[in-house]
Design an enzyme around this catalytic site. Structure first.
Site, short mmCIF file in Angstrom:
data_model
loop_
_atom_site.label_atom_id
_atom_site.label_comp_id
_atom_site.label_asym_id
_atom_site.label_seq_id
_atom_site.Cartn_x
_atom_site.Cartn_y
_atom_site.Cartn_z
N HIS A 139 0.86 -1.18 0.00
CA HIS A 139 0.00 0.00 0.00
C HIS A 139 0.90 1.23 0.00
O HIS A 139 2.14 1.10 -0.03
CB HIS A 139 -0.96 -0.02 1.21
N GLY A 175 1.81 3.23 2.23
CA GLY A 175 2.77 3.30 3.34
C GLY A 175 4.07 2.60 2.96
O GLY A 175 5.16 3.13 3.17
N HIS A 176 3.95 1.40 2.38
CA HIS A 176 5.15 0.70 1.91
C HIS A 176 5.86 1.53 0.84
O HIS A 176 7.09 1.67 0.86
CB HIS A 176 4.77 -0.64 1.26
N GLN A 223 7.12 -15.56 11.93
CA GLN A 223 6.66 -14.46 12.79
C GLN A 223 5.15 -14.50 13.03
O GLN A 223 4.60 -13.62 13.69
CB GLN A 223 7.09 -13.11 12.23
N GLU A 241 7.28 3.45 11.33
CA GLU A 241 6.96 3.70 12.75
C GLU A 241 5.61 3.10 13.13
O GLU A 241 5.30 2.97 14.31
CB GLU A 241 6.97 5.22 13.01
N ASP A 253 4.90 0.12 12.99
CA ASP A 253 5.28 -1.05 13.79
C ASP A 253 6.36 -0.60 14.78
O ASP A 253 7.54 -0.94 14.64
CB ASP A 253 5.75 -2.17 12.88
N SER A 257 -2.47 -0.52 6.38
CA SER A 257 -1.99 -1.85 6.74
C SER A 257 -2.50 -2.83 5.70
O SER A 257 -3.62 -2.68 5.19
CB SER A 257 -2.52 -2.24 8.12
N ARG A 274 -3.52 -5.61 6.32
CA ARG A 274 -4.68 -6.30 6.90
C ARG A 274 -5.97 -5.51 6.72
O ARG A 274 -7.06 -6.09 6.84
CB ARG A 274 -4.45 -6.58 8.39
#
Ligand code: AMP
Length: 282
Positions: free
Chosen positions: A34, A36-37, A61, A148, A150, A185, A187
């Protein structure tokens, strides 16, 4: 844009970058990209000669097998997005190539991974540290970029770099949000229409928290947050809300006169778990 699918070929590519004295930036992701990436990759492109973006859904993970199997995957779409921003190299290894043998490494992060995500997702950060160290060894970046969003992961990665004595600059990048404040995210795309409509409440609550702290004590603020989420049960479940020291990540019981303070939250919309955070005091 070069898409590299094996560890062997990735290492060959990196050897060539080093021969050409290229500065290498690295952005690890689990795909389902998305904006953000993309912001992390765009920044990496500005600050380096070559940028490698990895797409690898790391089974180690995930402490919940349902979360792993339902994690969104769409490589074709991801590659198309990466092309539009001019990312030069994408690394998409298979699980067996990254983990040819079972992993036994156990990292010691002191108190950093005993709280929040570490407490609710046992083994999560050990899995993150193992894969990030493996990817760092393959890609040997000068700089690696992390979000940030995460917040605790970022602290773990910085601790990993110290622990392993790595010469890699860890660059932290601000959280990219939707217009309504919801932190982007992978998700989010699993949320139903109703859940998506409710999800911005996480950001709204965090923004209120920023106003309440430090007028109210962390304990009072926390109580208010829990009361707000109580009204949303059972559709929405607050897993944790903490006001923590930004360095040690340990919960505060009274306001800190100086130094960083961050509010961190994890909320479940049905089986979809979202996290977010906000700096209260830099
Ligand atoms: P993931 O694919 O979820 O493992 O994320 C890969 C990287 O992108 C991590 O460093 C994340 O912190 C970062 N990231 C994920 N979402 C955001 C966001 N909304 N804003 C900024 N960085 C993000």
């Amino acid at each position: 844009m070069e898409v590299i699918r094996t560890v062997h070929e990735m290492k060959q590519c990196i050897t060539a970058f080093h021969k050409e004295k290229k500065r290498i930036g690295f952005v690890p992701t689990m795909g389902a990209l998305h904006k953000g990436h993309l912001a992390l990759i765009v920044r990496a492109l500005q600050e380096n000669d070559k940028v490698v973006c990895s797409i690898f859904v790391n089974p180690l993970q995930f402490n919940n097998s349902g979360d792993l199997s339902k994690y969104p995957r769409n490589l074709d779409r991801d590659l198309a997005m990466l092309k539009t921003i001019g990312c030069d190299t994408v690394f998409t290894p298979e699980v067996d190539d990254i983990y040819p043998e079972p992993e036994t490494k156990v990292y010691e992060f002191g108190l950093l991974d005993k709280v929040m995500e570490g407490r609710f997702r046992p083994g999560h950060f050990n899995g993150v540290a193992i894969v990030v160290k493996k990817l760092f060894d393959i890609i040997t970046p000068h700089q690696a970029y992390f979000g940030e969003k995460d917040f605790q992961q970022l602290a773990i990665i910085k601790a990993l770099v110290k622990l392993e004595n790595l010469k890699i600059d860890i660059v932290s990048c601000p959280t990219f949000r939707e217009k309504d404040g919801l932190a982007m995210s992978s998700r989010n795309m699993r949320l139903s229409k109703e859940q998506r409509a409710k999800a911005p409440m996480i950001y709204r609550i965090l923004s209120h928290v920023r106003e309440r702290y430090p007028v109210e004590s962390p304990e009072e603020v926390k109580k208010w947050v829990y009361q707000e989420f109580e009204k949303e049960k059972p559709a929405i479940n607050l897993e944790y809300f903490e006001i923590v020291d930004s360095e040690s990540l340990q919960p505060l019981d009274k306001p800190k006169p100086t130094g960083g303070v961050t509010a961190c939250i994890a909320v479940c919309f049905g089986e979809i778990r979202l996290i977010d955070n906000m700096v209260l005091n830099a």
